[in-house]
Design a protein around this motif. Structure first.
Motif, PDB file in Angstrom:
ATOM      1  N   ARG A 194      -9.301  -0.820 -32.127  1.00 11.61           N
ATOM      2  CA  ARG A 194      -8.927  -0.538 -33.389  1.00 11.61           C
ATOM      3  C   ARG A 194      -9.241   0.449 -34.338  1.00 11.61           C
ATOM      4  O   ARG A 194     -10.215   0.407 -34.589  1.00 11.61           O
ATOM      5  CB  ARG A 194      -8.820  -1.920 -34.248  1.00 11.61           C
ATOM      6  CG  ARG A 194      -7.994  -1.992 -35.426  1.00 11.61           C
ATOM      7  CD  ARG A 194      -7.758  -3.385 -35.841  1.00 11.61           C
ATOM      8  NE  ARG A 194      -7.514  -4.791 -35.204  1.00 11.61           N
ATOM      9  CZ  ARG A 194      -7.697  -5.701 -35.992  1.00 11.61           C
ATOM     10  NH1 ARG A 194      -8.250  -5.661 -37.154  1.00 11.61           N
ATOM     11  NH2 ARG A 194      -7.658  -6.677 -35.260  1.00 11.61           N
ATOM     12  N   GLU A 195      -7.898   1.683 -34.358  1.00 10.47           N
ATOM     13  CA  GLU A 195      -7.651   2.481 -35.315  1.00 10.47           C
ATOM     14  C   GLU A 195      -7.434   2.423 -37.096  1.00 10.47           C
ATOM     15  O   GLU A 195      -6.318   1.611 -36.829  1.00 10.47           O
ATOM     16  CB  GLU A 195      -7.607   3.448 -35.128  1.00 10.47           C
ATOM     17  CG  GLU A 195      -7.946   3.988 -33.156  1.00 10.47           C
ATOM     18  CD  GLU A 195      -9.851   4.137 -33.811  1.00 10.47           C
ATOM     19  OE1 GLU A 195      -9.691   4.991 -34.865  1.00 10.47           O
ATOM     20  OE2 GLU A 195     -10.346   4.109 -32.481  1.00 10.47           O
ATOM     21  N   HIS A 196      -8.260   2.834 -37.863  1.00 15.79           N
ATOM     22  CA  HIS A 196      -7.957   2.447 -39.211  1.00 15.79           C
ATOM     23  C   HIS A 196      -7.172   3.976 -40.303  1.00 15.79           C
ATOM     24  O   HIS A 196      -8.478   4.852 -39.687  1.00 15.79           O
ATOM     25  CB  HIS A 196      -8.557   1.677 -40.425  1.00 15.79           C
ATOM     26  CG  HIS A 196      -9.235   0.518 -40.055  1.00 15.79           C
ATOM     27  ND1 HIS A 196      -9.636   0.230 -39.219  1.00 15.79           N
ATOM     28  CD2 HIS A 196      -8.254  -0.774 -40.710  1.00 15.79           C
ATOM     29  CE1 HIS A 196      -9.317  -1.164 -38.762  1.00 15.79           C
ATOM     30  NE2 HIS A 196      -8.621  -1.596 -39.991  1.00 15.79           N
ATOM     31  N   VAL A 197      -6.344   4.473 -39.615  1.00 16.08           N
ATOM     32  CA  VAL A 197      -5.601   5.433 -39.616  1.00 16.08           C
ATOM     33  C   VAL A 197      -5.281   5.687 -41.872  1.00 16.08           C
ATOM     34  O   VAL A 197      -4.323   5.491 -41.573  1.00 16.08           O
ATOM     35  CB  VAL A 197      -4.844   6.606 -38.626  1.00 16.08           C
ATOM     36  CG1 VAL A 197      -4.630   8.035 -38.795  1.00 16.08           C
ATOM     37  CG2 VAL A 197      -5.848   6.495 -37.615  1.00 16.08           C
ATOM     38  N   PRO A 198      -5.898   6.784 -42.114  1.00 10.41           N
ATOM     39  CA  PRO A 198      -4.581   6.899 -43.863  1.00 10.41           C
ATOM     40  C   PRO A 198      -3.020   7.467 -43.176  1.00 10.41           C
ATOM     41  O   PRO A 198      -3.370   8.691 -42.595  1.00 10.41           O
ATOM     42  CB  PRO A 198      -5.710   8.329 -44.199  1.00 10.41           C
ATOM     43  CG  PRO A 198      -7.386   8.159 -43.079  1.00 10.41           C
ATOM     44  CD  PRO A 198      -6.876   7.899 -42.069  1.00 10.41           C
ATOM     45  N   GLU A 199      -2.124   7.483 -43.694  1.00  9.55           N
ATOM     46  CA  GLU A 199      -1.433   7.629 -43.221  1.00  9.55           C
ATOM     47  C   GLU A 199      -0.447   7.848 -44.313  1.00  9.55           C
ATOM     48  O   GLU A 199      -0.628   7.408 -45.368  1.00  9.55           O
ATOM     49  CB  GLU A 199      -0.976   6.842 -41.886  1.00  9.55           C
ATOM     50  CG  GLU A 199      -0.666   6.493 -40.699  1.00  9.55           C
ATOM     51  CD  GLU A 199      -0.731   5.877 -39.797  1.00  9.55           C
ATOM     52  OE1 GLU A 199      -0.580   5.800 -38.903  1.00  9.55           O
ATOM     53  OE2 GLU A 199       0.760   4.061 -40.507  1.00  9.55           O
ATOM     54  N   LYS A 200       1.330   8.759 -44.043  1.00  8.27           N
ATOM     55  CA  LYS A 200       1.536   8.817 -45.589  1.00  8.27           C
ATOM     56  C   LYS A 200       3.140   8.026 -45.517  1.00  8.27           C
ATOM     57  O   LYS A 200       3.671   8.158 -44.141  1.00  8.27           O
ATOM     58  CB  LYS A 200       2.492  10.499 -45.848  1.00  8.27           C
ATOM     59  CG  LYS A 200       1.302  11.156 -46.318  1.00  8.27           C
ATOM     60  CD  LYS A 200       2.008  12.169 -46.901  1.00  8.27           C
ATOM     61  CE  LYS A 200       0.923  12.624 -47.901  1.00  8.27           C
ATOM     62  NZ  LYS A 200       0.391  14.540 -48.371  1.00  8.27           N
ATOM     63  N   ARG A 201       2.985   7.630 -45.983  1.00  7.80           N
ATOM     64  CA  ARG A 201       5.100   6.732 -45.523  1.00  7.80           C
ATOM     65  C   ARG A 201       6.009   7.252 -45.966  1.00  7.80           C
ATOM     66  O   ARG A 201       5.656   8.561 -47.427  1.00  7.80           O
ATOM     67  CB  ARG A 201       5.168   5.851 -46.421  1.00  7.80           C
ATOM     68  CG  ARG A 201       6.288   4.925 -46.873  1.00  7.80           C
ATOM     69  CD  ARG A 201       6.705   3.487 -47.591  1.00  7.80           C
ATOM     70  NE  ARG A 201       7.738   3.047 -47.931  1.00  7.80           N
ATOM     71  CZ  ARG A 201       8.245   1.819 -47.501  1.00  7.80           C
ATOM     72  NH1 ARG A 201       6.853   0.456 -46.817  1.00  7.80           N
ATOM     73  NH2 ARG A 201       9.862   1.419 -47.927  1.00  7.80           N
ATOM     74  N   ILE A 202       6.675   8.412 -45.576  1.00  7.68           N
ATOM     75  CA  ILE A 202       7.751   8.890 -45.577  1.00  7.68           C
ATOM     76  C   ILE A 202       9.305   8.172 -46.289  1.00  7.68           C
ATOM     77  O   ILE A 202       9.433   8.317 -44.666  1.00  7.68           O
ATOM     78  CB  ILE A 202       8.046  10.367 -45.235  1.00  7.68           C
ATOM     79  CG1 ILE A 202       7.012  11.150 -44.833  1.00  7.68           C
ATOM     80  CG2 ILE A 202       9.186  11.126 -45.755  1.00  7.68           C
ATOM     81  CD1 ILE A 202       6.798  12.196 -44.217  1.00  7.68           C
ATOM     82  N   GLU A 203      10.114   7.985 -47.048  1.00 13.44           N
ATOM     83  CA  GLU A 203      10.769   7.435 -47.071  1.00 13.44           C
ATOM     84  C   GLU A 203      12.305   8.793 -47.894  1.00 13.44           C
ATOM     85  O   GLU A 203      11.695   9.587 -48.249  1.00 13.44           O
ATOM     86  CB  GLU A 203      11.262   6.823 -48.032  1.00 13.44           C
ATOM     87  CG  GLU A 203      10.262   5.537 -48.086  1.00 13.44           C
ATOM     88  CD  GLU A 203      10.061   4.061 -49.308  1.00 13.44           C
ATOM     89  OE1 GLU A 203      11.070   4.344 -50.288  1.00 13.44           O
ATOM     90  OE2 GLU A 203       9.031   3.775 -49.826  1.00 13.44           O
ATOM     91  N   THR A 204      13.564   8.867 -47.185  1.00 18.22           N
ATOM     92  CA  THR A 204      14.544   9.768 -47.151  1.00 18.22           C
ATOM     93  C   THR A 204      15.770   9.149 -46.792  1.00 18.22           C
ATOM     94  O   THR A 204      15.696   8.066 -46.861  1.00 18.22           O
ATOM     95  CB  THR A 204      14.317  10.940 -46.356  1.00 18.22           C
ATOM     96  OG1 THR A 204      15.021  12.160 -46.536  1.00 18.22           O
ATOM     97  CG2 THR A 204      14.750  10.585 -44.898  1.00 18.22           C
ATOM     98  N   ILE A 205      16.626   9.728 -47.198  1.00 19.80           N
ATOM     99  CA  ILE A 205      17.658   9.145 -46.848  1.00 19.80           C
ATOM    100  C   ILE A 205      18.746   9.185 -46.149  1.00 19.80           C
ATOM    101  O   ILE A 205      18.364  11.002 -45.866  1.00 19.80           O
ATOM    102  CB  ILE A 205      18.624   9.078 -48.450  1.00 19.80           C
ATOM    103  CG1 ILE A 205      20.518   8.214 -48.250  1.00 19.80           C
ATOM    104  CG2 ILE A 205      18.812  10.301 -48.436  1.00 19.80           C
ATOM    105  CD1 ILE A 205      20.984   8.307 -49.840  1.00 19.80           C
ATOM    106  N   VAL A 206      19.752   9.313 -45.310  1.00 22.70           N
ATOM    107  CA  VAL A 206      20.038   9.612 -44.304  1.00 22.70           C
ATOM    108  C   VAL A 206      21.215   8.880 -43.604  1.00 22.70           C
ATOM    109  O   VAL A 206      22.170   7.928 -43.794  1.00 22.70           O
ATOM    110  CB  VAL A 206      19.567   9.384 -42.745  1.00 22.70           C
ATOM    111  CG1 VAL A 206      20.317   9.877 -41.809  1.00 22.70           C
ATOM    112  CG2 VAL A 206      18.341   9.007 -42.394  1.00 22.70           C
TER     113      VAL A 206
END
Length: 371
Positions: A194-206
């Motif tokens: 199991r990996e724990h990875v720092p990530e970014k949540r990117i939200e945008t409109i489409v």
């Protein structure tokens, strides 16, 4: 390099997609096949015998027309009658016919914008809204190393537009967890751990119509085999589309001066009109084709005058009684699309390296004459 028919029409529909057409409009491929290379394409308002002869002489394998060559359902295909004879000639000479009608009227830069441009209308708005693009919210989770690349891919594919702003998004920090299986090829981590990875949540409109291409662009830029993302419907009203345009002249003019200008820019020998020739007009509505049913909307929007074709007697009387002027230069003013479509589609083909020529028809299909 010659373009095939599918390529030409894909470009055409990128500009004037079928979804913009009013219900039950007769659009799309009506005769022949697009599965062929094209040296030349002819753009016409109507498909008449003279236009087909022009296409034959030019060796054009495709006609892009505004008005349908098959308008009513066929009960028979008789080559001893004018309609059947025309279709026979098209098929014998392997000339396909593709129709772009109300979708081209409604499209940005389409027939109504061409007319508004020709008449120098400024601050223009839609006369009659027909649809709005729904929006989606895309949320995707990306390792820090690729957040900028994924964001850029999303924006380039058409995401992130809100009104007059572009490249709109929101990003937040978090930790993603996953365990790669034995058959995986993880970008980060080891099989079975199991990996724990720092990530970014990117939200945008489409915009909904760009959903597929935006997701494809996201997947291509994302480093993971299986990107985690969500797509949510939104109540937010999207971009509006509609028939007709209404705008202002930089300087007011008399109705008589406007009539003379309409005759000049629309290349018509005469117009019918309602109103006082000396009336000062500034706010002008324009709708190519038959627009008599939209006179009340034009008046409600504050138009001093409406320019459209096929205005019937009773609609003209209603406009007269309401104090609104009308200029009817005929349905044929939509012929402005011949040059407009040829230039725009031709430019798109050139940008992609194709040598297929797009030619505006020189045939005058105006049927009415003054006696």
């Amino acid at each position: 390099m010659l373009a095939n028919g599918q390529t030409v029409i894909q470009l055409m529909e990128r500009w004037a997609p079928k979804r913009l057409a009013v219900p039950d409009d007769r659009i799309g491929l009506q005769v022949g096949t697009l599965n062929k290379k094209l040296e030349k394409v002819l753009v016409a308002l109507d498909v008449t015998d003279e236009v087909v002869e022009e296409a034959i002489e030019a060796q054009a394998g495709l006609i892009i027309a505004h008005h349908a060559v098959i308008f009513r359902p066929l009960k028979a295909l008789r080559t001893d009658l004018p309609g059947g004879k025309l279709l026979e000639k098209l098929i014998k000479h392997d000339i396909a016919v593709y129709i772009a009608h109300t979708n081209l009227d409604i499209a940005e830069g389409g027939v109504n914008d061409m007319l508004a441009d020709a008449l120098a209308l400024e601050d223009r708005q839609l006369l009659s809204e027909t649809s709005r693009d729904p929006y989606r919210k895309l949320v995707v989770y990306v390792p820090h190393s690729h957040a900028d690349a994924v964001s850029e891919a999303l924006f380039q594919a058409g995401a992130g537009h809100i009104g007059a702003y572009s490249e709109c998004s929101f990003q937040s920090e978090g930790t993603g967890t996953f365990t790669p299986s034995a058959v995986s090829q993880p970008f980060i981590g080891e099989t079975g751990r199991r990996e724990h990875v720092p990530e970014k949540r990117i939200e945008t409109i489409v915009p909904a119509q760009l959903e597929r291409q935006v997701i494809q662009a996201m997947r291509k830029a994302h480093p993971y085999e299986e990107p985690a993302f969500d797509l949510f419907p939104l109540e937010l009203a999207g971009h509006a589309y509609g028939l007709g345009r209404i705008g202002k002249r930089s300087e007011p003019c008399t109705l008589r001066e406007l009539i003379d200008e309409v005759k000049r820019v629309c290349e018509v020998p005469f117009v019918r009109f309602v109103g006082d020739e000396q009336q000062q007009v500034s706010k002008i509505a324009v709708l190519g084709g038959s627009g008599g049913r939209y006179l009340a909307q034009a008046q409600f929007a504050g138009a001093d005058v409406m320019i459209t074709g096929d205005v019937d007697y009773h609609a003209a009387h209603d406009a007269w009684a309401a104090g609104m002027s009308v200029i009817d230069p005929g349905h044929n003013i939509e012929k402005i699309m011949k040059k407009g479509v040829a230039e725009r589609v031709g430019s798109m083909l050139q940008e992609q390296g194709y040598t297929t020529a797009i030619l505006p028809s020189t045939v005058n299909t105006e049927v009415f004459k003054l006696g």
